[in-house]
Design a protein around this motif. Structure first.
Motif, mmCIF file in Angstrom:
data_model
loop_
_atom_site.group_PDB
_atom_site.id
_atom_site.type_symbol
_atom_site.label_atom_id
_atom_site.label_comp_id
_atom_site.label_asym_id
_atom_site.label_seq_id
_atom_site.Cartn_x
_atom_site.Cartn_y
_atom_site.Cartn_z
ATOM 1 N N ASN A 68 0.832 -1.206 0.000
ATOM 2 C CA ASN A 68 0.000 0.000 0.000
ATOM 3 C C ASN A 68 0.868 1.258 0.000
ATOM 4 O O ASN A 68 0.543 2.249 -0.666
ATOM 5 C CB ASN A 68 -0.915 -0.015 1.228
ATOM 6 N N ASP A 71 2.100 1.921 -3.431
ATOM 7 C CA ASP A 71 1.107 2.506 -4.332
ATOM 8 C C ASP A 71 1.190 4.033 -4.357
ATOM 9 O O ASP A 71 0.800 4.664 -5.347
ATOM 10 C CB ASP A 71 -0.307 2.076 -3.920
ATOM 11 N N VAL A 72 1.696 4.635 -3.270
ATOM 12 C CA VAL A 72 1.870 6.094 -3.249
ATOM 13 C C VAL A 72 2.927 6.496 -4.281
ATOM 14 O O VAL A 72 2.717 7.414 -5.087
ATOM 15 C CB VAL A 72 2.289 6.575 -1.843
ATOM 16 N N ASP A 90 -4.333 3.710 -8.807
ATOM 17 C CA ASP A 90 -3.450 3.759 -7.640
ATOM 18 C C ASP A 90 -4.085 4.552 -6.507
ATOM 19 O O ASP A 90 -4.048 4.144 -5.345
ATOM 20 C CB ASP A 90 -2.114 4.404 -8.017
ATOM 21 N N ILE A 94 -5.069 3.247 -2.783
ATOM 22 C CA ILE A 94 -4.563 3.849 -1.549
ATOM 23 C C ILE A 94 -5.720 4.182 -0.615
ATOM 24 O O ILE A 94 -5.682 3.871 0.592
ATOM 25 C CB ILE A 94 -3.738 5.106 -1.859
ATOM 26 N N SER A 98 -6.312 1.850 2.627
ATOM 27 C CA SER A 98 -5.943 2.572 3.847
ATOM 28 C C SER A 98 -7.124 2.722 4.803
ATOM 29 O O SER A 98 -6.911 2.942 5.997
ATOM 30 C CB SER A 98 -5.398 3.963 3.503
#
Length: 261
Positions: A68, A71-72, A90, A94, A98
């Motif tokens: 995760n 993905d940032v 993406d 996130i 999250s």
């Protein structure tokens, strides 16, 4: 100092430099031997111990958590490549992982139909036409290239953990990430040793093919080498299912991982 070692290695073994992609081969082989010894002495036993004491759901959750975070970085790089649909995927991943996925420990986004692309700065630089340059074996980190090493620095800056000011917490996350990464690839080391009489050459060629494949979203231009090693050996490829498509065509550009990227 690094430049002196490289120059000395090349000067002492000029006959061993046979691949134009790998002009630093004597130095790289020395680093590869160091990495192998370091892995056998520390990382592999540590990863096996981690795997033995960590319940499988927890292990998978930790892997998902770091995915995760990745993905940032992927979102930033998809924006830089003007791949807005991928960037949207993406961003959706996130947000969903999250929240509903409890900080990413559960990968609910994949089940919801949002694929994971995991773009990085090496791919972005390649998309905009920067050639990979010489192959480089980095101490501890493993296979890379001149472009990949530059891109790796960009990945660090966009990593959310980079903003953590408390050193013990930051390096704790770094250590856990490395051990989890290695634990997920215990079988890969055995495949590497068994796959070739020269594991270094196999690793180098496989790494370069994979990075080329990632830069072109699964559809690289034809090369003289022929087929793709990754069709037979899968070290947890990062392409999303069904992501293969026509190679990107940036402006002013003609149409057509040990550790590491």
């Amino acid at each position: 100092m690094l430049a002196v070692l490289v120059a000395a290695g090349c000067a002492s073994n000029p006959s061993r430099v046979t691949d134009p992609r790998d002009p630093l081969e004597p130095f790289n082989r020395a680093v590869y031997r160091f990495n192998t010894d370091f892995d056998n002495a520390f990382m592999r036993p540590l990863a096996k111990g981690y795997k033995a004491i960590t319940p499988e759901p927890v292990d998978r959750g930790i892997t998902n958590f770091f995915g995760n975070i990745d993905d940032v970085t992927s979102f930033v790089n998809n924006v830089l490549q003007f791949k807005m649909s991928r960037a949207g995927s993406d961003l959706g991943r996130i947000f969903m992982n999250s929240t509903v996925g409890v900080l990413g420990f559960f990968d609910v986004a994949t089940n919801a139909g949002l694929p994971s692309y995991k773009e990085d700065f090496d791919q972005t630089l390649g998309y905009w036409g920067l050639e990979p340059g010489a192959f480089v074996m980095l101490p501890i980190l493993g296979p890379s290239s001149i472009r990949g090493t530059i891109g790796w620095a960009g990945d660090i800056v966009t990593d959310p953990f980079f903003s953590i000011e408390t050193g013990d917490i930051y390096w704790g996350f770094v250590g856990l990430r490395m051990v989890d990464y290695r634990a997920d690839r215990l079988a890969a080391g055995d495949i590497l040793v068994d796959a070739s009489l020269d594991p270094y050459t196999f690793l180098r060629d496989a790494y370069l093919q994979r990075r080329q494949n990632l830069v072109y979203d699964g559809n690289p231009p034809e090369s003289e080498e022929g087929g793709d090693i990754w069709e037979d050996v899968d070290f947890q490829k990062r392409e999303a299912p069904g992501s293969a498509k026509r190679a990107p065509t940036p402006p002013n550009k003609e149409s057509p991982e040990n550790f590491g990227h």
